[in-house]
Design a protein around this motif. Sequence first.
Motif, PDB file in Angstrom:
ATOM      1  N   LEU A 106       1.113  -1.067   0.345  1.00 39.19           N
ATOM      2  CA  LEU A 106      -0.098   0.004  -0.214  1.00 39.19           C
ATOM      3  C   LEU A 106       0.672   0.753  -0.261  1.00 39.19           C
ATOM      4  O   LEU A 106       0.420   2.264  -0.653  1.00 39.19           O
ATOM      5  CB  LEU A 106      -0.529   0.148   1.489  1.00 39.19           C
ATOM      6  N   LEU A 107       2.133   1.321   0.860  1.00 38.49           N
ATOM      7  CA  LEU A 107       2.422   2.098   1.092  1.00 38.49           C
ATOM      8  C   LEU A 107       4.033   2.814   0.107  1.00 38.49           C
ATOM      9  O   LEU A 107       3.657   3.439  -0.671  1.00 38.49           O
ATOM     10  CB  LEU A 107       3.385   3.054   2.515  1.00 38.49           C
ATOM     11  N   CYS A 108       4.174   1.676  -0.721  1.00 38.56           N
ATOM     12  CA  CYS A 108       4.951   1.895  -2.231  1.00 38.56           C
ATOM     13  C   CYS A 108       4.661   2.017  -2.837  1.00 38.56           C
ATOM     14  O   CYS A 108       4.715   3.282  -3.885  1.00 38.56           O
ATOM     15  CB  CYS A 108       6.267   0.359  -2.522  1.00 38.56           C
ATOM     16  N   SER A 109       3.386   1.898  -3.645  1.00 38.33           N
ATOM     17  CA  SER A 109       2.393   1.870  -4.270  1.00 38.33           C
ATOM     18  C   SER A 109       1.622   3.238  -3.917  1.00 38.33           C
ATOM     19  O   SER A 109       2.009   3.910  -5.205  1.00 38.33           O
ATOM     20  CB  SER A 109       1.207   1.723  -4.442  1.00 38.33           C
ATOM     21  N   ALA A 110       0.909   3.844  -2.927  1.00 38.07           N
ATOM     22  CA  ALA A 110       0.786   5.510  -2.853  1.00 38.07           C
ATOM     23  C   ALA A 110       1.943   6.077  -3.433  1.00 38.07           C
ATOM     24  O   ALA A 110       2.132   7.342  -3.874  1.00 38.07           O
ATOM     25  CB  ALA A 110       0.787   5.416  -1.747  1.00 38.07           C
ATOM     26  N   ALA A 111       3.307   6.097  -2.846  1.00 36.24           N
ATOM     27  CA  ALA A 111       4.843   6.944  -2.917  1.00 36.24           C
ATOM     28  C   ALA A 111       4.823   6.739  -4.432  1.00 36.24           C
ATOM     29  O   ALA A 111       5.380   7.919  -5.032  1.00 36.24           O
ATOM     30  CB  ALA A 111       6.181   5.942  -2.518  1.00 36.24           C
ATOM     31  N   GLY A 112       5.061   5.559  -5.326  1.00 37.36           N
ATOM     32  CA  GLY A 112       5.068   5.282  -6.649  1.00 37.36           C
ATOM     33  C   GLY A 112       4.068   6.337  -7.438  1.00 37.36           C
ATOM     34  O   GLY A 112       4.868   6.571  -8.350  1.00 37.36           O
ATOM     35  N   LEU A 127      12.856  11.796  -5.481  1.00 38.02           N
ATOM     36  CA  LEU A 127      13.535  10.458  -6.193  1.00 38.02           C
ATOM     37  C   LEU A 127      14.389   9.965  -6.010  1.00 38.02           C
ATOM     38  O   LEU A 127      15.242   9.438  -6.492  1.00 38.02           O
ATOM     39  CB  LEU A 127      12.607  10.789  -7.407  1.00 38.02           C
ATOM     40  N   ALA A 128      15.396  11.354  -6.370  1.00 38.07           N
ATOM     41  CA  ALA A 128      16.999  11.333  -6.225  1.00 38.07           C
ATOM     42  C   ALA A 128      17.344  10.516  -4.964  1.00 38.07           C
ATOM     43  O   ALA A 128      18.114   9.678  -5.391  1.00 38.07           O
ATOM     44  CB  ALA A 128      17.959  12.473  -6.989  1.00 38.07           C
ATOM     45  N   ALA A 129      16.727  10.760  -4.024  1.00 39.05           N
ATOM     46  CA  ALA A 129      16.720  10.683  -3.032  1.00 39.05           C
ATOM     47  C   ALA A 129      16.738   8.860  -2.857  1.00 39.05           C
ATOM     48  O   ALA A 129      17.605   8.033  -1.726  1.00 39.05           O
ATOM     49  CB  ALA A 129      16.317  11.663  -1.754  1.00 39.05           C
ATOM     50  N   ILE A 130      15.526   9.197  -2.747  1.00 35.57           N
ATOM     51  CA  ILE A 130      15.946   7.380  -3.012  1.00 35.57           C
ATOM     52  C   ILE A 130      16.441   6.061  -3.510  1.00 35.57           C
ATOM     53  O   ILE A 130      16.766   4.840  -3.564  1.00 35.57           O
ATOM     54  CB  ILE A 130      13.820   6.871  -3.570  1.00 35.57           C
ATOM     55  N   LEU A 131      16.731   6.756  -5.092  1.00 37.72           N
ATOM     56  CA  LEU A 131      17.350   5.969  -5.570  1.00 37.72           C
ATOM     57  C   LEU A 131      18.729   5.818  -4.883  1.00 37.72           C
ATOM     58  O   LEU A 131      19.730   5.059  -4.880  1.00 37.72           O
ATOM     59  CB  LEU A 131      18.062   6.557  -7.092  1.00 37.72           C
ATOM     60  N   ALA A 132      19.701   6.867  -4.264  1.00 41.99           N
ATOM     61  CA  ALA A 132      20.555   6.824  -3.327  1.00 41.99           C
ATOM     62  C   ALA A 132      20.671   5.600  -2.710  1.00 41.99           C
ATOM     63  O   ALA A 132      21.688   5.537  -1.878  1.00 41.99           O
ATOM     64  CB  ALA A 132      20.984   8.567  -3.295  1.00 41.99           C
ATOM     65  N   GLY A 171      10.590  -1.078  -4.051  1.00 44.75           N
ATOM     66  CA  GLY A 171       9.656  -0.853  -3.951  1.00 44.75           C
ATOM     67  C   GLY A 171       8.814   0.381  -4.818  1.00 44.75           C
ATOM     68  O   GLY A 171       8.018   0.160  -5.496  1.00 44.75           O
ATOM     69  N   ILE A 172       8.895   1.114  -4.111  1.00 47.22           N
ATOM     70  CA  ILE A 172       8.573   2.807  -3.995  1.00 47.22           C
ATOM     71  C   ILE A 172       9.063   3.064  -6.308  1.00 47.22           C
ATOM     72  O   ILE A 172       7.934   3.591  -7.282  1.00 47.22           O
ATOM     73  CB  ILE A 172       8.992   3.748  -3.580  1.00 47.22           C
ATOM     74  N   PHE A 173      10.102   2.684  -6.596  1.00 40.10           N
ATOM     75  CA  PHE A 173      10.470   2.745  -7.517  1.00 40.10           C
ATOM     76  C   PHE A 173       9.909   2.281  -8.863  1.00 40.10           C
ATOM     77  O   PHE A 173       9.735   2.429  -9.590  1.00 40.10           O
ATOM     78  CB  PHE A 173      12.233   2.382  -7.532  1.00 40.10           C
ATOM     79  N   ILE A 174       9.491   0.553  -8.583  1.00 35.00           N
ATOM     80  CA  ILE A 174       8.874  -0.196  -9.117  1.00 35.00           C
ATOM     81  C   ILE A 174       7.746   0.177  -9.628  1.00 35.00           C
ATOM     82  O   ILE A 174       7.406   0.341 -10.905  1.00 35.00           O
ATOM     83  CB  ILE A 174       8.999  -1.766  -8.323  1.00 35.00           C
TER      84      ILE A 174
END
Length: 297
Positions: A106-112, A127-132, A171-174
């Motif tokens: 649920l949370l990764c889907s909402a964030a994505g 988004l750059a912070a998540i990739l880092a 998961g957020i990135f996917i």
Amino acid sequence: MSDLRTRPTTKRPPTGDLAAEGRRRRASIAAFYTVLIVVAIIYIYPFVIQAGTSFKTDGDSTYNPLNPFPSLFTLDAYATLADVDFPLWFRNSVIVTAFVTVGRVLLCSAAGYALSRLHFVGRKFLLAAILAVMAVPGVVLLIPKFLILNQLGMYNTFSAMIIPLLWDATGIFIMKQYFDTIPPAVEEAARIDGAGVVRRFWSIMLPMAGPALVTLTVFAFQGSWNEFTHFIVARSSAETNTLTTGVAALTTGQFGSGNRYPLKLAAALIMTIPVALVYFVFQRKLVRGQGGGAVKG
């Protein structure tokens, strides 16, 4: 003088050449499947040994470690597991995995969805912070996790074991990447009909992201079920042991002396079954990428 038009003629190879070509094709197919069978046997054989050894005696497993068939079939290893709080570890793993899997999906889907569709200040930086974060080894964060959980008074509780695992950068990135592939016109039609952000996310975008949701669900279940390092720094009591920490303590504690192969492999076999079941249930959608359609409401 009339023009002579020649029609192209296709030359058929002799019958012998066709037969030779057929034999070569069948030989190549047979060789290909032979290689696949050999690779499959090499890959599956350790699991067969694991299952067979769990029903052996300690002596049989020591003298015949590579023979998957027990000379004397026994359930002593499983009876021993029932006496060492193994059911408690299994229950704790089920509780933690269920909450983490549902929450992460649920949370990764909402964030994505937010990173893909909503325009707000700092979106690119976030988004750059998540990739880092994806590039940072998890072991580096163990000490900071322990300090934060200890300062918040959450240490050695189920909340400390569950809450930090609810978010996952991968998961957020996917989900973000999959939402990017959905045409904006689909969501725009729902917006014209008066659907709000939450409605568009829940009824339009989320059902269309079926393949990504399946992938995220399998990864979340497998990751939380097999999690070990986070549980080391999030808890310490025997009552909060999961399968991973409990079996680790089992093989290094009172049952760590000697080989005890049947006991260890019986525990490993029980731990493997839920993950295998989840994979077999969702493997068709994982391979073919099948998902549900949008629900307009």
